[in-house]
Every structure is written in C-alpha cells, then in structure tokens.
Design a protein around this motif. Structure first.
Motif, short mmCIF file in Angstrom:
data_model
loop_
_atom_site.label_atom_id
_atom_site.label_comp_id
_atom_site.label_asym_id
_atom_site.label_seq_id
_atom_site.Cartn_x
_atom_site.Cartn_y
_atom_site.Cartn_z
N ASP A 270 -10.94 1.01 5.39
CA ASP A 270 -11.50 1.40 6.70
C ASP A 270 -12.91 0.85 6.90
N VAL B 115 -2.30 -4.78 12.16
CA VAL B 115 -1.88 -5.94 12.95
C VAL B 115 -0.53 -5.62 13.59
N VAL C 3 0.15 11.04 -6.76
CA VAL C 3 0.28 9.75 -6.06
C VAL C 3 0.17 8.59 -7.05
N GLU D 117 0.86 -1.18 0.00
CA GLU D 117 0.00 0.00 0.00
C GLU D 117 0.90 1.23 0.00
N ALA E 253 -3.09 12.30 7.74
CA ALA E 253 -4.37 12.41 8.43
C ALA E 253 -4.71 13.88 8.67
N ARG F 293 3.83 10.73 2.24
CA ARG F 293 4.57 11.37 3.32
C ARG F 293 4.97 12.77 2.88
P1 C2E Z 1 -5.31 4.25 5.56
O1 C2E Z 1 -5.37 4.22 4.10
O2 C2E Z 1 -6.34 3.47 6.30
O3 C2E Z 1 -3.83 3.76 5.92
C1 C2E Z 1 -3.49 3.02 7.05
C2 C2E Z 1 -2.81 3.89 8.09
O4 C2E Z 1 -2.50 3.09 9.22
C3 C2E Z 1 -1.47 4.48 7.64
O5 C2E Z 1 -1.33 5.73 8.30
C4 C2E Z 1 -0.47 3.47 8.19
O6 C2E Z 1 0.82 4.01 8.38
C5 C2E Z 1 -1.12 3.12 9.50
N1 C2E Z 1 -0.75 1.79 9.99
C6 C2E Z 1 -0.43 0.68 9.29
N2 C2E Z 1 -0.18 -0.36 10.09
C7 C2E Z 1 -0.37 0.07 11.36
C8 C2E Z 1 -0.26 -0.56 12.66
O7 C2E Z 1 0.03 -1.75 12.80
N3 C2E Z 1 -0.55 0.24 13.72
C9 C2E Z 1 -0.89 1.55 13.61
N4 C2E Z 1 -1.12 2.25 14.72
N5 C2E Z 1 -1.00 2.17 12.41
C10 C2E Z 1 -0.74 1.43 11.31
P2 C2E Z 1 -0.86 7.05 7.52
O8 C2E Z 1 0.19 6.69 6.51
O9 C2E Z 1 -0.55 8.07 8.54
O10 C2E Z 1 -2.14 7.46 6.70
C11 C2E Z 1 -3.32 7.87 7.33
C12 C2E Z 1 -4.46 7.99 6.35
O11 C2E Z 1 -4.20 9.08 5.45
C13 C2E Z 1 -4.65 6.78 5.46
O12 C2E Z 1 -5.38 5.76 6.12
C14 C2E Z 1 -5.42 7.39 4.30
O13 C2E Z 1 -6.76 7.54 4.63
C15 C2E Z 1 -4.77 8.77 4.20
N6 C2E Z 1 -3.74 8.73 3.16
C16 C2E Z 1 -2.44 8.34 3.22
N7 C2E Z 1 -1.84 8.45 2.02
C17 C2E Z 1 -2.79 8.91 1.16
C18 C2E Z 1 -2.79 9.23 -0.24
O14 C2E Z 1 -1.80 9.08 -0.97
N8 C2E Z 1 -3.98 9.72 -0.77
C19 C2E Z 1 -5.10 9.86 0.00
N9 C2E Z 1 -6.22 10.33 -0.59
N10 C2E Z 1 -5.13 9.55 1.31
C20 C2E Z 1 -3.99 9.08 1.88
#
Ligand code: C2E
Ligand code: MG
Ligand code: MG
Ligand code: MG
Length: 278
Positions: free
Chosen positions: A181, A239, A94, A59, A75, A63
């Motif tokens: 989600d 996980v 992206v 995935e 976020a 950043r």
């Molecule tokens: P998401 O798509 O549900 O991505 C999963 C988030 O959970 C990611 O946070 C990831 O780093 C985090 N994660 C993965 N495994 C674990 C774990 O075991 N424990 C915990 N605590 N967290 C874990 P991230 O990278 O901060 O991204 C947050 C959200 O921001 C993403 O949720 C997505 O909704 C959005 N996002 C990130 N990149 C993009 C992008 O390129 N485009 C868009 N439109 N949204 C993005």
C-alpha cells in the motif's frame, strides 16, 4: 468503550455506535472460534511480469465465511483482530497455511512459486516474530527463498528501529520483503532506503486512477523511478484493465496484480489454471 475507540475518550454514543460496538464484540468471539473451527481459508492472487506476462508469484489473502453472517471481509475483521490481539494467532495460521500449501505443490511436482503473505504491524513488532517464522519454515520444510512478507508502510513507521532489526533478521533467513500500500501512509520517500526491502507495492488507489487523474499518473511514475533508483522492484496493485497495464509498461513497472489478470482464487484454481501450465 475507551479501549475500542482508542484515542477518542469523549465520544457520544449514538445507537449505531452501540450497535457497532456490540457487533465488534460478537465478531471478536467469533474470530477466536473461527480459528478453532478452521473457518479461514487462503485465496491466492497471481502477480504478473509486466513485460513477459509470466506469473512470478502469488499473494495469499485470507477469507472467512462466518457460519451465520456469510463472508466477512478481511478489511473488516483484520483491524478488529489487531485491536484484540488475536491477530497473532491468525497471522501464525496464515504463514503456516501458505508454507504448507507451497510444500504441497512442490511435493506434487510443480515448479516452486513465490508466495507473499500479509503481516500486520502488531505481529511484526513482537520480539519473537522472526523466530516464529523460522519455526514454521522448518516445520513445513519450505525453502525461505519462496516466502515473501508484505508489510504496510504505516506498520514500519511505528517502532521503526525494532522493525528494521526484525526485517534484517528475516532477510538473512532468505525471505523477501515488500512494502504494501505504498503511498497511503505517512512515511516519506527518504525512509525507503532505510528499509531492507526487495519490492515496493504501489497502492491501488493511485493505479486505478492513473488514467483519469494526471496527478495519480505522475505519482505512479515518480514511485517507479524512485524505487528503481533504490534498487527495488515495483508491483502495481489493482490493475483492472488493459489501458492501465499499457501505462505501467510505458513507465517500466516490473510486476502487477489485479482483476485484469485474476481475482484472488482458491488454491485448487491456482493449481488448475496456473501451475499446470507453468
Ligand atoms: P492488500 O494486502 O493491499 O491486498 C489487496 C486487496 O485488493 C485484496 O483485498 C485484493 O482482493 C484486492 N484487489 C486485488 N486486485 C484488485 C483489483 O484489481 N481491484 C480491486 N478493486 N481490488 C483488488 P482483500 O483480500 O479484501 O484484502 C484487503 C486487505 O486486508 C489487504 O490489503 C490486507 O491489508 C488485509 N489482509 C488480507 N489478508 C490478510 C492476512 O492474511 N493477514 C493480514 N494481516 N492482513 C490481510
Ligand atoms: Mg498485501
Ligand atoms: Mg496493498
Ligand atoms: Mg490494502
């Protein structure tokens, strides 16, 4: 003020709210600069087959290291970019970056690996979305069968019919689709079978509490069974330890992602740690 606060037209502004507002304005200008100055980077988190332990995909997660503020979480800035509309340009960047990275790896001789990108509701609802994706695929020469698009449950619940048309279009191009989600939104299980999707991603809030709370464990179990009945495959997000993985195995979950296997990492780390072995 009204625009930024959406439906809340009668807010009282405290000082912290004004600060937030100013901060958000600055960030929005900075997001536009960041695109121009190449400040964004994609990290990649492996997705693992629960049974075999094999990496089955990645995935891509955006950043941003702000030149003054340091790292800013997606976020925080993705919702702002959605509000201002600049998400369209970010989203295009992206997808292009992920496709380009995929092709770079293919050219280097690695076995092709599926890459999932997150797409927000605003992007998906644009009538030219599928067309844009097609253009990027042909520019980068990426095989669409290795591209997956993740859409959150709530985004398909807005303009559901148009979204389904776009989704069908993407599927016909060979792209796979997943609902991200799952469980946090407002859709009912009944909607699921209307969507032309391949994967269901169970939200990490259920996965992470599955061992502590009976109700979460029951929800995870029900989601897996339901998805399987609809012919979908299931990815569990978040996980963090082996015990959760054991539970997922017992419930026949297909794939997982999470810190237990790896955090999202830079492309070079994927290359060194995963592609060279795979
Ligand atoms: P998401 O798509 O549900 O991505 C999963 C988030 O959970 C990611 O946070 C990831 O780093 C985090 N994660 C993965 N495994 C674990 C774990 O075991 N424990 C915990 N605590 N967290 C874990 P991230 O990278 O901060 O991204 C947050 C959200 O921001 C993403 O949720 C997505 O909704 C959005 N996002 C990130 N990149 C993009 C992008 O390129 N485009 C868009 N439109 N949204 C993005
Ligand atoms: Mg996602
Ligand atoms: Mg998610
Ligand atoms: Mg999320």
């Amino acid at each position: 003020y009204c625009k930024l606060n959406g439906r809340n037209h009668t807010l009282f502004f405290s000082e912290t709210m004004e600060e937030d507002y100013n901060e958000n304005l600055i960030l929005d200008a900075d997001i536009r600069k960041a695109l121009h100055n190449n400040e964004f980077e994609l990290y990649y988190q492996p997705q693992i087959n629960v049974i075999t332990g094999e990496v089955i995909g990645l995935e891509a997660l955006i950043r941003w290291v702000h030149p003054k503020k340091g790292p800013v979480s997606p976020a925080k800035f993705i919702p702002l970019a959605e509000e201002s509309g600049v998400i369209t340009q970010i989203g295009e960047w992206v997808i292009r970056e992920a496709c380009h990275q995929h092709q770079t790896w293919v050219k280097q001789g690695y076995r092709p690996i599926r890459i999932a990108v997150n797409v927000s509701a605003i992007e998906l609802q644009r009538t030219d979305f599928a067309e844009k994706v097609k253009k990027i695929l042909s520019e980068t020469k990426m095989d669409p069968h290795f591209l997956e698009i993740e859409i959150t449950e709530n985004s398909v619940m807005q303009n559901t019919e148009e979204c389904i048309l776009t989704m069908n279009c993407l599927r016909r191009m060979g792209i796979s689709l997943s609902i991200d989600d799952f469980g946090t939104g407002y859709s009912s299980f009944g909607y699921l079978k209307q969507f032309p999707i391949n994967y269901l991603k169970i939200d990490q809030s259920f996965v992470r509490s599955a061992l502590k709370e009976q109700s979460s464990a029951a929800i995870v179990k029900a989601m897996i069974q339901l998805a399987h009945n609809f012919g979908l495959r299931v990815v569990a997000e978040g996980v963090e330890d082996e015990d959760v993985l054991t539970l997922l195995k017992a419930e026949h979950c297909d794939f997982y992602q999470g810190y237990y296997y790896s955090k999202p990492v830079k492309a070079i780390d994927i290359e060194n740690r995963i592609l060279k072995a795979y």
